[in-house]
Motif scaffolding. Structure first.
Motif, PDB file in Angstrom:
ATOM      1  N   VAL A   1       1.136   9.591  -5.336  1.00 33.09           N
ATOM      2  CA  VAL A   1       1.689  10.768  -5.288  1.00 33.09           C
ATOM      3  C   VAL A   1       2.499  11.454  -6.265  1.00 33.09           C
ATOM      4  O   VAL A   1       2.591  12.654  -6.868  1.00 33.09           O
ATOM      5  CB  VAL A   1       2.377  11.037  -3.881  1.00 33.09           C
ATOM      6  CG1 VAL A   1       2.962  12.438  -3.709  1.00 33.09           C
ATOM      7  CG2 VAL A   1       1.456  10.736  -2.600  1.00 33.09           C
ATOM      8  N   ALA A   2       3.401  10.553  -6.754  1.00 32.98           N
ATOM      9  CA  ALA A   2       4.379  10.932  -7.856  1.00 32.98           C
ATOM     10  C   ALA A   2       3.760  11.284  -9.123  1.00 32.98           C
ATOM     11  O   ALA A   2       3.979  12.132  -9.861  1.00 32.98           O
ATOM     12  CB  ALA A   2       5.518   9.851  -8.122  1.00 32.98           C
ATOM     13  N   MET A   3       2.793  10.250  -9.379  1.00 29.26           N
ATOM     14  CA  MET A   3       1.853  10.829 -10.629  1.00 29.26           C
ATOM     15  C   MET A   3       1.093  11.976 -10.751  1.00 29.26           C
ATOM     16  O   MET A   3       0.979  12.832 -11.589  1.00 29.26           O
ATOM     17  CB  MET A   3       0.723   9.311 -10.968  1.00 29.26           C
ATOM     18  CG  MET A   3       1.653   8.179 -11.426  1.00 29.26           C
ATOM     19  SD  MET A   3       0.686   6.775 -11.546  1.00 29.26           S
ATOM     20  CE  MET A   3      -0.718   7.381 -12.669  1.00 29.26           C
ATOM     21  N   ALA A   4       0.593  12.286  -9.544  1.00 29.33           N
ATOM     22  CA  ALA A   4      -0.092  13.658  -9.287  1.00 29.33           C
ATOM     23  C   ALA A   4       0.748  14.705  -9.312  1.00 29.33           C
ATOM     24  O   ALA A   4       0.528  15.563 -10.027  1.00 29.33           O
ATOM     25  CB  ALA A   4      -0.795  13.626  -7.961  1.00 29.33           C
ATOM     26  N   PHE A   5       1.862  14.608  -8.852  1.00 28.06           N
ATOM     27  CA  PHE A   5       2.847  15.551  -8.743  1.00 28.06           C
ATOM     28  C   PHE A   5       3.484  15.933 -10.340  1.00 28.06           C
ATOM     29  O   PHE A   5       3.750  17.094 -10.729  1.00 28.06           O
ATOM     30  CB  PHE A   5       4.134  15.378  -7.890  1.00 28.06           C
ATOM     31  CG  PHE A   5       5.236  16.307  -8.023  1.00 28.06           C
ATOM     32  CD1 PHE A   5       5.011  17.575  -7.520  1.00 28.06           C
ATOM     33  CD2 PHE A   5       6.424  16.363  -8.961  1.00 28.06           C
ATOM     34  CE1 PHE A   5       5.922  18.604  -7.643  1.00 28.06           C
ATOM     35  CE2 PHE A   5       7.297  17.240  -8.973  1.00 28.06           C
ATOM     36  CZ  PHE A   5       7.360  18.491  -8.364  1.00 28.06           C
TER      37      PHE A   5
ATOM     38  N   LEU B   1       0.660  -1.228   0.050  1.00 28.62           N
ATOM     39  CA  LEU B   1      -0.088   0.102   0.019  1.00 28.62           C
ATOM     40  C   LEU B   1       0.895   1.446   0.039  1.00 28.62           C
ATOM     41  O   LEU B   1       0.509   2.273  -0.635  1.00 28.62           O
ATOM     42  CB  LEU B   1      -1.011   0.043   1.204  1.00 28.62           C
ATOM     43  CG  LEU B   1      -1.924  -1.086   1.036  1.00 28.62           C
ATOM     44  CD1 LEU B   1      -2.945  -1.026   2.264  1.00 28.62           C
ATOM     45  CD2 LEU B   1      -2.972  -0.745  -0.039  1.00 28.62           C
ATOM     46  N   SER B   2       2.033   1.268   0.806  1.00 28.80           N
ATOM     47  CA  SER B   2       2.848   2.208   0.787  1.00 28.80           C
ATOM     48  C   SER B   2       3.497   2.578  -0.703  1.00 28.80           C
ATOM     49  O   SER B   2       3.738   3.906  -1.255  1.00 28.80           O
ATOM     50  CB  SER B   2       3.870   2.162   1.672  1.00 28.80           C
ATOM     51  OG  SER B   2       3.546   1.997   2.991  1.00 28.80           O
ATOM     52  N   PHE B   3       3.896   1.561  -1.335  1.00 28.88           N
ATOM     53  CA  PHE B   3       4.186   1.691  -2.822  1.00 28.88           C
ATOM     54  C   PHE B   3       3.422   2.224  -3.637  1.00 28.88           C
ATOM     55  O   PHE B   3       3.646   3.049  -4.284  1.00 28.88           O
ATOM     56  CB  PHE B   3       4.754   0.476  -3.126  1.00 28.88           C
ATOM     57  CG  PHE B   3       5.099   0.395  -4.747  1.00 28.88           C
ATOM     58  CD1 PHE B   3       6.473   0.868  -5.098  1.00 28.88           C
ATOM     59  CD2 PHE B   3       4.313  -0.200  -5.594  1.00 28.88           C
ATOM     60  CE1 PHE B   3       6.728   0.848  -6.261  1.00 28.88           C
ATOM     61  CE2 PHE B   3       4.604  -0.239  -6.797  1.00 28.88           C
ATOM     62  CZ  PHE B   3       6.064   0.332  -7.335  1.00 28.88           C
ATOM     63  N   PHE B   4       2.088   1.846  -3.497  1.00 27.30           N
ATOM     64  CA  PHE B   4       1.117   2.414  -4.488  1.00 27.30           C
ATOM     65  C   PHE B   4       0.787   3.852  -4.152  1.00 27.30           C
ATOM     66  O   PHE B   4       0.473   4.680  -4.808  1.00 27.30           O
ATOM     67  CB  PHE B   4      -0.054   1.580  -4.517  1.00 27.30           C
ATOM     68  CG  PHE B   4       0.024   0.295  -5.102  1.00 27.30           C
ATOM     69  CD1 PHE B   4       0.386   0.087  -6.804  1.00 27.30           C
ATOM     70  CD2 PHE B   4       0.145  -0.800  -4.631  1.00 27.30           C
ATOM     71  CE1 PHE B   4       0.399  -0.969  -7.389  1.00 27.30           C
ATOM     72  CE2 PHE B   4       0.069  -2.164  -5.540  1.00 27.30           C
ATOM     73  CZ  PHE B   4       0.372  -2.279  -6.747  1.00 27.30           C
ATOM     74  N   GLY B   5       0.616   3.982  -2.846  1.00 23.97           N
ATOM     75  CA  GLY B   5       0.518   5.358  -2.581  1.00 23.97           C
ATOM     76  C   GLY B   5       1.483   6.434  -3.109  1.00 23.97           C
ATOM     77  O   GLY B   5       1.323   7.483  -3.327  1.00 23.97           O
TER      78      GLY B   5
END
Length: 132
Positions: free
Chosen positions: A30-34, A22-26
């Motif tokens: 975040v990286a994709m949103a940025f 879950l941390s990896f997907f989170g």
């Protein structure tokens, strides 16, 4: 008798793996949103650069041949933009920075109307603008 430690340990391992996943997907979200926010910010900034060109702007362009090169703005008038084309080309967009050297630009000028420059940007022929 049941050993409580052996029953608890496998559950902890499952929970730890789930937390890591879950941390990896989170982090990916975040990286994709940025990345999306930065892309939109850069495109908005480049729209300003296209509508208000300045001497020294460098246009990264895809050529009709399928190769990539740059054009440097030499002069701007009310209705025209004069550029000099880079004498070198590359077959990949990521190689552009290596050929963007002053010595690679010729002395010949090409003239574009401001509308032509805007059209080239809209069509992604000019896909990036660098301003110092």
């Amino acid at each position: 008798m049941i050993n409580n430690k052996s029953e608890i340990q496998p559950k902890k391992k499952k929970n730890k793996g789930l937390i890591i996943t879950l941390s990896f997907f989170g982090a990916m979200a975040v990286a994709m949103a940025f990345g999306a926010v930065y892309y939109n910010y850069r495109k908005d900034k480049e729209k300003t650069y296209i509508s208000e060109p300045k001497v020294g702007d460098v246009y990264e362009m895809e050529l009709k041949s399928g190769f990539f090169s740059t054009a440097k703005v030499l002069q701007v008038t009310n209705d025209s933009v004069f550029v000099t084309l880079n004498k070198l080309e590359t077959d990949q967009q990521k190689g552009i920075s290596e050929i963007d050297k002053d010595r690679n630009y010729g002395i010949f000028k090409n003239a574009y109307t401001r509308k032509e420059i805007e059209r080239l940007f809209t069509q992604d022929t000019i896909y990036a603008i660098n301003r110092n």
